[in-house]
Design a protein around this motif. Structure first.
Motif, PDB file in Angstrom:
ATOM      1  N   ILE A 131       0.826  -1.216   0.000  1.00 26.62           N
ATOM      2  CA  ILE A 131       0.000   0.000   0.000  1.00 26.62           C
ATOM      3  C   ILE A 131       0.862   1.269   0.000  1.00 26.62           C
ATOM      4  O   ILE A 131       0.547   2.242   0.707  1.00 26.62           O
ATOM      5  CB  ILE A 131      -0.985   0.018   1.189  1.00 26.62           C
ATOM      6  CG1 ILE A 131      -0.252  -0.263   2.515  1.00 26.62           C
ATOM      7  CG2 ILE A 131      -2.124  -0.970   0.966  1.00 26.62           C
ATOM      8  CD1 ILE A 131      -1.128  -0.067   3.739  1.00 26.62           C
ATOM      9  N   LYS A 134      -0.863   4.558  -0.574  1.00 24.68           N
ATOM     10  CA  LYS A 134      -1.861   4.969   0.410  1.00 24.68           C
ATOM     11  C   LYS A 134      -1.265   5.803   1.550  1.00 24.68           C
ATOM     12  O   LYS A 134      -1.999   6.249   2.432  1.00 24.68           O
ATOM     13  CB  LYS A 134      -2.552   3.743   1.011  1.00 24.68           C
ATOM     14  CG  LYS A 134      -3.270   2.860  -0.003  1.00 24.68           C
ATOM     15  CD  LYS A 134      -4.442   3.584  -0.646  1.00 24.68           C
ATOM     16  CE  LYS A 134      -5.219   2.653  -1.562  1.00 24.68           C
ATOM     17  NZ  LYS A 134      -6.356   3.341  -2.204  1.00 24.68           N
ATOM     18  N   MET A 142      -9.963   4.395   3.267  1.00 24.53           N
ATOM     19  CA  MET A 142      -9.282   3.139   2.962  1.00 24.53           C
ATOM     20  C   MET A 142     -10.138   1.957   3.410  1.00 24.53           C
ATOM     21  O   MET A 142     -10.978   2.083   4.299  1.00 24.53           O
ATOM     22  CB  MET A 142      -7.906   3.098   3.649  1.00 24.53           C
ATOM     23  CG  MET A 142      -6.926   4.135   3.110  1.00 24.53           C
ATOM     24  SD  MET A 142      -5.404   4.281   4.099  1.00 24.53           S
ATOM     25  CE  MET A 142      -4.748   2.618   3.981  1.00 24.53           C
ATOM     26  N   GLN A 146      -6.883  -2.619   4.492  1.00 26.56           N
ATOM     27  CA  GLN A 146      -5.767  -1.690   4.408  1.00 26.56           C
ATOM     28  C   GLN A 146      -5.515  -1.027   5.757  1.00 26.56           C
ATOM     29  O   GLN A 146      -4.371  -0.842   6.180  1.00 26.56           O
ATOM     30  CB  GLN A 146      -6.058  -0.643   3.331  1.00 26.56           C
ATOM     31  CG  GLN A 146      -6.056  -1.204   1.919  1.00 26.56           C
ATOM     32  CD  GLN A 146      -6.607  -0.219   0.893  1.00 26.56           C
ATOM     33  OE1 GLN A 146      -7.332   0.718   1.234  1.00 26.56           O
ATOM     34  NE2 GLN A 146      -6.279  -0.445  -0.366  1.00 26.56           N
ATOM     35  N   ARG A 149      -3.484  -3.140   8.131  1.00 27.81           N
ATOM     36  CA  ARG A 149      -2.044  -3.088   7.890  1.00 27.81           C
ATOM     37  C   ARG A 149      -1.427  -1.841   8.510  1.00 27.81           C
ATOM     38  O   ARG A 149      -0.337  -1.893   9.096  1.00 27.81           O
ATOM     39  CB  ARG A 149      -1.774  -3.158   6.381  1.00 27.81           C
ATOM     40  CG  ARG A 149      -1.915  -4.564   5.806  1.00 27.81           C
ATOM     41  CD  ARG A 149      -1.856  -4.610   4.294  1.00 27.81           C
ATOM     42  NE  ARG A 149      -3.198  -4.549   3.718  1.00 27.81           N
ATOM     43  CZ  ARG A 149      -3.446  -4.581   2.421  1.00 27.81           C
ATOM     44  NH1 ARG A 149      -2.441  -4.651   1.557  1.00 27.81           N
ATOM     45  NH2 ARG A 149      -4.686  -4.543   1.983  1.00 27.81           N
ATOM     46  N   ASN A 176      -1.340 -11.249   2.261  1.00 24.42           N
ATOM     47  CA  ASN A 176      -1.120 -10.082   3.117  1.00 24.42           C
ATOM     48  C   ASN A 176      -0.982 -10.494   4.579  1.00 24.42           C
ATOM     49  O   ASN A 176      -0.243  -9.855   5.339  1.00 24.42           O
ATOM     50  CB  ASN A 176      -2.251  -9.075   2.943  1.00 24.42           C
ATOM     51  CG  ASN A 176      -2.102  -8.269   1.663  1.00 24.42           C
ATOM     52  OD1 ASN A 176      -1.060  -7.673   1.417  1.00 24.42           O
ATOM     53  ND2 ASN A 176      -3.138  -8.254   0.836  1.00 24.42           N
TER      54      ASN A 176
END
Length: 214
Positions: A131, A134, A142, A146, A149, A176
């Motif tokens: 990401i 981002k 988001m 996301q 994370r 992920n």
């Protein structure tokens, strides 16, 4: 801090129950520095309550919790502030991020207090977690995956003896999940820290030292 001991701890809400079957509540159990633990629980069994006790956000229990040989019931607010800044880090199930701040600002808000990570390290983590674009995006727009994370990065942006990861991959795919697990383990190993992961189902696929039923 080398160990956390739960000695006959029972949340007040469960005190009148006669059918509590748990390897934590009402037991004598120790979590040791350097250990990797998985806490498995059904919903409503006190998983997040357990984390809140260790982080000092709740004290509604009977029994005793010890950090090394100190009973935490005696800790004052300034002691808890020091514990949370240098010894116990929490990745909350509900994340507790700031939606109006960008993703990187959410990590820096803790890192600026601890000066634990270099900015380049944080940028590298955004890359590894897939990401990087981002970093400067407001967190509120988001996806939850996301945001998870980002929450992990924030949790790691401090020194710690114990990392509590409450449902850390509930909205992540296997790839992920593996990436954030790798980063988490790397940081914990640097500090010889204890990791306690909680789950009501999906959990990180790791070689746990102990799997405990709540």
């Amino acid at each position: 801090m080398d160990k956390i001991r739960f000695n006959n701890v029972m949340p007040h809400i469960f005190a009148s129950s006669n059918n509590i079957t748990s390897e934590i509540w009402g037991q004598d159990i120790v979590f040791e520095r350097g250990g990797l633990y998985l806490i498995e629980a059904a919903s409503g069994k006190g998983k997040s309550t357990f984390c809140s006790y260790i982080a000092g956000y709740r004290h509604d229990y009977m029994g005793n919790i010890f950090f090394d040989n100190e009973d935490i019931v005696n800790y004052k607010a300034n002691k808890w502030a020091e514990i949370r800044q240098h010894h116990v880090s929490v990745l909350f199930q509900e994340l507790r991020l700031f939606p109006e701040l960008t993703a990187k600002e959410n990590v820096l808000i803790k890192n600026n207090l601890t000066n634990h990570l270099k900015s380049d390290t944080i940028d590298e983590w955004f890359e590894r977690m897939g990401i990087p674009e981002k970093k400067d995006v407001p967190l509120g727009i988001m996806s939850f995956g996301q945001q998870q994370r980002v929450a992990m990065m924030r949790a790691l942006a401090q020194p710690f003896d114990v990392l509590l990861a409450d449902e850390p991959i509930s909205h992540l795919d296997d790839n992920n999940s593996r990436i954030i697990a790798d980063i988490m383990l790397e940081e914990a190993h640097k500090q010889n820290a204890c990791i306690i992961v909680t789950s009501i189902g999906k959990h990180m696929n790791l070689e746990y030292d102990h799997i405990v039923k709540l």
